[in-house]
Design a protein around this motif. Structure first.
Motif, PDB file in Angstrom:
ATOM      1  N   GLU A  30      58.876  30.043  13.189  1.00  0.00           N
ATOM      2  CA  GLU A  30      58.183  30.065  14.477  1.00  0.00           C
ATOM      3  C   GLU A  30      59.084  30.525  15.614  1.00  0.00           C
ATOM      4  O   GLU A  30      58.611  30.975  16.661  1.00  0.00           O
ATOM      5  CB  GLU A  30      57.602  28.694  14.806  1.00  0.00           C
ATOM      6  N   ILE A 125      47.892  38.177  19.162  1.00  0.00           N
ATOM      7  CA  ILE A 125      47.821  37.005  18.296  1.00  0.00           C
ATOM      8  C   ILE A 125      49.175  36.303  18.219  1.00  0.00           C
ATOM      9  O   ILE A 125      49.248  35.071  18.178  1.00  0.00           O
ATOM     10  CB  ILE A 125      47.294  37.389  16.894  1.00  0.00           C
ATOM     11  N   LEU A 129      49.608  32.600  19.750  1.00  0.00           N
ATOM     12  CA  LEU A 129      50.041  31.596  18.775  1.00  0.00           C
ATOM     13  C   LEU A 129      51.266  30.838  19.277  1.00  0.00           C
ATOM     14  O   LEU A 129      51.313  29.607  19.214  1.00  0.00           O
ATOM     15  CB  LEU A 129      50.372  32.268  17.441  1.00  0.00           C
ATOM     16  N   HIS A 133      51.391  26.993  20.416  1.00  0.00           N
ATOM     17  CA  HIS A 133      52.273  26.148  19.598  1.00  0.00           C
ATOM     18  C   HIS A 133      53.223  25.343  20.469  1.00  0.00           C
ATOM     19  O   HIS A 133      53.521  24.178  20.187  1.00  0.00           O
ATOM     20  CB  HIS A 133      53.049  27.030  18.623  1.00  0.00           C
ATOM     21  N   TRP A 140      49.818  24.891  14.969  1.00  0.00           N
ATOM     22  CA  TRP A 140      49.452  26.298  14.907  1.00  0.00           C
ATOM     23  C   TRP A 140      47.941  26.431  15.018  1.00  0.00           C
ATOM     24  O   TRP A 140      47.219  26.004  14.135  1.00  0.00           O
ATOM     25  CB  TRP A 140      49.934  26.927  13.599  1.00  0.00           C
ATOM     26  N   GLU A 141      47.480  27.016  16.104  1.00  0.00           N
ATOM     27  CA  GLU A 141      46.048  27.181  16.346  1.00  0.00           C
ATOM     28  C   GLU A 141      45.639  28.604  15.967  1.00  0.00           C
ATOM     29  O   GLU A 141      45.402  29.462  16.812  1.00  0.00           O
ATOM     30  CB  GLU A 141      45.730  26.888  17.821  1.00  0.00           C
ATOM     31  N   TYR A 142      45.529  28.850  14.659  1.00  0.00           N
ATOM     32  CA  TYR A 142      45.259  30.207  14.167  1.00  0.00           C
ATOM     33  C   TYR A 142      43.884  30.707  14.598  1.00  0.00           C
ATOM     34  O   TYR A 142      43.733  31.880  14.977  1.00  0.00           O
ATOM     35  CB  TYR A 142      45.378  30.238  12.641  1.00  0.00           C
ATOM     36  N   ASN A 143      42.868  29.861  14.509  1.00  0.00           N
ATOM     37  CA  ASN A 143      41.510  30.302  14.824  1.00  0.00           C
ATOM     38  C   ASN A 143      41.376  30.701  16.292  1.00  0.00           C
ATOM     39  O   ASN A 143      40.761  31.729  16.619  1.00  0.00           O
ATOM     40  CB  ASN A 143      40.505  29.206  14.477  1.00  0.00           C
ATOM     41  N   ALA A 145      43.822  31.628  18.308  1.00  0.00           N
ATOM     42  CA  ALA A 145      44.632  32.824  18.541  1.00  0.00           C
ATOM     43  C   ALA A 145      43.911  34.079  18.039  1.00  0.00           C
ATOM     44  O   ALA A 145      43.950  35.130  18.685  1.00  0.00           O
ATOM     45  CB  ALA A 145      45.988  32.681  17.862  1.00  0.00           C
ATOM     46  N   LEU A 146      43.246  33.953  16.894  1.00  0.00           N
ATOM     47  CA  LEU A 146      42.498  35.089  16.357  1.00  0.00           C
ATOM     48  C   LEU A 146      41.358  35.476  17.288  1.00  0.00           C
ATOM     49  O   LEU A 146      41.125  36.669  17.551  1.00  0.00           O
ATOM     50  CB  LEU A 146      41.948  34.736  14.973  1.00  0.00           C
TER      51      LEU A 146
END
Length: 214
Positions: A30, A125, A129, A133, A140-143, A145-146
């Motif tokens: 990270e 992204i 991210l 973070h 990690w907030e992937y959704n 960020a996407l």
């Protein structure tokens, strides 16, 4: 060469963090994101600008920016560090500054849409991210960020055909990125929607207002 420099930056960041007393053998991936992205983005305008005083000025500012990123990433390894809040805020600000440099440079280089869209999607992204973070309990907030990346990429695709200057292009994209990242952070922290919308809307209007002036 720019890609090689970015890879060396990631390696150097990992090597530096291995000496941190609080690391305890945990992963450091990270902490590679922003230094690697910053090196790649700084290298793009340096390949566009011809050798001149402006090139050396950009080289010096880019080097200073990387030093600050390395120092801040080293500090945020330990959340209880005295300077953690300052380093975290600095990393967030540097992330958005790097993003503005990238979008401005891409517009200045008159890159085609098939190259512009993926570059902005990846940068968006990664920045969102890293920002989320740092703010939301090291998760990690992937959704989220996407979703932010998809929105900003769609805006960039539309702007590609508009007669806007490189600075305007960068500011118009920076506004939604900052606003959506801030709104997401506010909602994840449990702030009511009306209060959560205030800062993002002000930032968006401010960014677009400056873009209109330019």
């Amino acid at each position: 060469m720019v890609i090689m420099a970015a890879g060396l930056t990631a390696t150097g960041m990992d090597w530096l963090l291995r000496s941190h007393p609080s690391l305890d053998g945990t992963r450091t991936i990270e902490h590679w994101l922003l230094p690697t992205l910053a090196t790649f983005i700084i290298g793009i305008p340096l390949t566009i600008i011809p050798p001149s005083n402006a090139w050396w000025l950009g080289f010096g500012i880019g080097g200073l920016l990387l030093v600050l990123v390395f120092l801040a990433e080293y500090i945020v390894v330990e959340p209880s560090a005295p300077n953690y809040a300052v380093a975290s805020a600095g990393l967030t600000a540097l992330s958005f500054a790097v993003y503005l440099i990238l979008t401005t440079a891409l517009r200045f280089s008159e890159a085609r849409l098939f190259f512009l869209a993926p570059a902005i999607f990846i940068a968006t992204i990664l920045v969102s991210l890293r920002t989320l973070h740092l703010r939301v309990s090291q998760k990690w907030e992937y959704n989220w960020a996407l979703g932010i990346a998809l929105i900003c990429t769609q805006i960039s695709a539309g702007l590609h055909y508009w007669p806007v200057s490189p600075v305007q292009f960068g500011l118009i994209l920076l506004g939604p990125l900052y606003a959506l990242s801030t709104l997401t952070g506010n909602l994840l922290e449990g702030i009511p929607l009306r209060r959560a919308l205030v800062e993002p809307l002000i930032a968006l209007l401010f960014s677009w207002g400056i873009a209109y002036i330019f």
